[in-house]
Design a protein around this motif. Structure first.
Motif, PDB file in Angstrom:
ATOM      1  N   HIS A  46       0.836  -1.204   0.000  1.00 17.16           N
ATOM      2  CA  HIS A  46       0.000   0.000   0.000  1.00 17.16           C
ATOM      3  C   HIS A  46       0.869   1.253   0.000  1.00 17.16           C
ATOM      4  N   VAL A  47       1.944   1.201   0.766  1.00 16.77           N
ATOM      5  CA  VAL A  47       2.838   2.366   0.839  1.00 16.77           C
ATOM      6  C   VAL A  47       3.519   2.587  -0.512  1.00 16.77           C
ATOM      7  N   GLY A  56      -9.011   4.441   4.570  1.00 19.86           N
ATOM      8  CA  GLY A  56      -7.765   4.947   5.107  1.00 19.86           C
ATOM      9  C   GLY A  56      -6.881   5.527   4.015  1.00 19.86           C
ATOM     10  N   ARG A  57      -5.716   6.012   4.389  1.00 15.48           N
ATOM     11  CA  ARG A  57      -4.836   6.608   3.388  1.00 15.48           C
ATOM     12  C   ARG A  57      -3.370   6.462   3.774  1.00 15.48           C
ATOM     13  N   VAL A  58      -2.529   6.574   2.746  1.00 14.96           N
ATOM     14  CA  VAL A  58      -1.079   6.535   2.953  1.00 14.96           C
ATOM     15  C   VAL A  58      -0.524   7.856   2.438  1.00 14.96           C
ATOM     16  N   LEU A  59       0.152   8.581   3.297  1.00 13.61           N
ATOM     17  CA  LEU A  59       0.738   9.861   2.894  1.00 13.61           C
ATOM     18  C   LEU A  59       2.246   9.696   2.761  1.00 13.61           C
ATOM     19  N   ASP A  61       5.348  12.159   2.057  1.00 16.54           N
ATOM     20  CA  ASP A  61       5.640  13.601   2.006  1.00 16.54           C
ATOM     21  C   ASP A  61       4.358  14.420   1.887  1.00 16.54           C
ATOM     22  N   GLY A  62       3.333  13.996   2.597  1.00 11.83           N
ATOM     23  CA  GLY A  62       2.068  14.738   2.628  1.00 11.83           C
ATOM     24  C   GLY A  62       1.138  14.437   1.465  1.00 11.83           C
ATOM     25  N   GLN A  63       1.585  13.643   0.477  1.00 12.32           N
ATOM     26  CA  GLN A  63       0.721  13.330  -0.672  1.00 12.32           C
ATOM     27  C   GLN A  63       0.002  12.002  -0.442  1.00 12.32           C
ATOM     28  N   ASP A  64      -1.320  12.017  -0.618  1.00  5.98           N
ATOM     29  CA  ASP A  64      -2.099  10.781  -0.500  1.00  5.98           C
ATOM     30  C   ASP A  64      -1.819   9.925  -1.738  1.00  5.98           C
ATOM     31  N   ILE A  65      -1.125   8.824  -1.548  1.00  6.43           N
ATOM     32  CA  ILE A  65      -0.609   8.044  -2.683  1.00  6.43           C
ATOM     33  C   ILE A  65      -1.721   7.415  -3.526  1.00  6.43           C
ATOM     34  N   SER A  66      -2.868   7.117  -2.900  1.00 10.93           N
ATOM     35  CA  SER A  66      -3.945   6.476  -3.670  1.00 10.93           C
ATOM     36  C   SER A  66      -4.722   7.490  -4.512  1.00 10.93           C
ATOM     37  N   ARG A  67      -4.484   8.774  -4.289  1.00 10.99           N
ATOM     38  CA  ARG A  67      -5.199   9.791  -5.071  1.00 10.99           C
ATOM     39  C   ARG A  67      -4.340  10.385  -6.180  1.00 10.99           C
TER      40      ARG A  67
END
Lengths: 249, 235
Positions: A46-47, A56-59, A61-67
């Motif tokens: 996921h990361v 949920g979300r993985v950030l 450097d502050g960026q949501d990787i799934s978006r």
């Protein structure tokens, strides 16, 4: 640098991750430990953006990787290195070409410079002389070392290690861990390592996170983990079959 | 599956093209299929020559053996049998190769290098099949017509001038272009289905084995179904 927030993930109705959260700071390596099949590799994928969470979300450097759009994700991934459990070397390429592949495809370096960097990286992992061999012609330990060289050749900022010592004899496994440690000191990358090498791994990581039933049960420095009274942690560190985790499925 | 094809076509139409990989796949799908196409084409033409001669003899029309063999090969048998042979020989291997790359995480490795796996795995196969199928079909047609000639003229006594002369009279350019369009569309079907099945293969050796079987069966069925619609639209 990496923030995992309340990740849920199911496969065919089976919930593997149930609210996993973890913080990885810049420059530190975190060891993800836990029972097999409890979602360690899934969480790491996921990361890396190889899987998308149900919730949920993985950030990073502050960026949501799934978006991220595919181009942005591609750019972010160019900062990643990933050592797969089986190495994931390309069968049709030699060891040299495998290590050179990311440089040829993602940089504009001249072939001479690529060759120098590849040979230097292969030297670092002790594979000098095996450049012209194909993955099918080398041992499991050599595959892992070649894969490590390939993942490090572009000097990534974030490294993922998926059970880098699985299936290796103790001496080769120690060599791989020592290599990871020396590469970390050289490149200062941030890393996540999924492993069962306990307690050896404690010597090379800054943080340990124990994944239990889809959640991070405890995360802290190796000393914190070793001093923990939690019965699951005690059972895990003591290699005991007696304790809260008794199911064999 | 539709989205997979659209993405593949989009990547094929936009640079960069992985030219070396494309050439490699063109050699694999095209050049290395030549022998099997020569063999199947020759014997299909020879069977057509035999069957056609004995059937036409009943109507005292054996002079039309040449056009019958040529039309059957150019319009139907050439494109269809070539596509089925390429599916069995190269399509199954493409599915197995991509499938093994999937289960050994080589495709994940490509993605994690920030590379688009469609450009490395799908586009070269798509373009190679698109170019190889019409060429192989042309080889199949020519060698098939020659096979029919050997049986009809050399063994059964049809005049060589009759065989080729009547062929020129009855085979139109439309027949040839129709066969060409069919073979191009079959190339797309083979690459599309076989790459898709490999790309989304199941787990382990069993998953790859099942994906390979599904790829061959689905490609073959789609080729025959699509052939019907192409034939009704073209001729």
């Amino acid at each position: 640098m990496i923030t995992i927030e309340d990740i849920y993930k199911s496969f065919n109705g089976f919930e593997v991750l149930r609210g996993a959260s973890l913080q990885v700071d810049k420059g530190e390596i975190v060891a993800l430990i836990g029972k097999s099949g409890y979602g360690k590799s899934v969480l790491m994928k996921h990361v890396a953006g190889l899987m998308k969470p149900d919730r949920g979300r993985v950030l990073v450097d502050g960026q949501d990787i799934s978006r991220l759009k595919s181009k942005e994700l591609g750019q972010l991934r160019s900062r990643f290195g990933f050592l797969f459990q089986g190495g994931a070397l390309f069968d049709s390429l030699t060891v040299f070409d495998n290590v050179a592949f990311p440089l040829r495809e993602k940089t504009k370096l001249a072939e001479k410079e690529i060759s120098e960097r590849v040979l230097s990286e292969l030297d670092q992992v002790g594979l000098t002389g095996s450049e012209r061999k194909y993955p099918a012609e080398i041992s499991g330990g050599m595959i892992k070392r070649a894969a490590l060289a390939r993942s490090l050749v572009r000097e990534p900022e974030i490294m993922f290690f998926d059970e880098p010592t699985t299936g290796l004899d103790p001496i080769t496994a120690n060599n791989i861990l020592a290599l990871i440690s020396s590469c970390h000191q050289r490149l200062k990358f941030t890393g996540i390592i999924v492993t069962h090498q306990i307690p050896k791994i404690f010597g090379i990581v800054e943080k340990v996170a124990l994944l239990d039933e889809g959640r991070v049960l405890i995360a802290g420095s190796p000393d914190d983990i070793l001093a923990s009274d939690n019965p699951v942690v005690r059972q895990f560190l003591g290699n005991s079959i007696e304790g809260p985790q008794t199911n064999m499925d | 599956m539709g989205a997979f094809l659209i993405k593949g076509v989009f990547c094929a139409l936009t640079p960069p093209l992985k030219f070396y990989r494309f050439l490699k796949q063109l050699g694999f799908i095209g050049f290395q299929s030549t022998l099997v196409i020569l063999l199947t084409g020759a014997f299909t033409g020879m069977v057509m020559g035999l069957q056609g001669f004995y059937t036409l003899t009943r109507f005292a029309s054996e002079a039309f053996l040449g056009p019958m063999v040529a039309l059957a090969l150019i319009r139907e048998l050439g494109p269809v049998i070539t596509a089925l042979m390429v599916t069995g020989r190269a399509g199954s291997a493409v599915t197995a190769e991509i499938g093994i790359m999937r289960i050994t995480e080589q495709i994940d490795a490509l993605e994690l290098m920030g590379l688009n796996p469609y450009r490395y795995l799908i586009v070269p196969n798509l373009l190679a099949a698109l170019i190889a199928l019409p060429l192989l079909t042309a080889i199949f047609d020519v060698i098939g017509i020659f096979g029919g000639y050997v049986v009809g003229v050399k063994l059964l006594g049809v005049g060589p001038g009759t065989y080729f002369g009547e062929m020129v009279n009855y085979v139109d350019m439309e027949d040839i272009t129709g066969g060409l369009y069919k073979s191009i569309s079959f190339g797309v079907i083979i690459a599309w289905v076989c790459c898709y099945k490999g790309f989304y293969t199941g787990f382990g050796a069993e998953g790859v084995s099942r994906a390979t079987t599904q790829a061959v069966v689905l490609s073959s069925v789609l080729i025959l179904v699509w052939d019907y619609f192409m034939t009704s639209a073209l001729f």
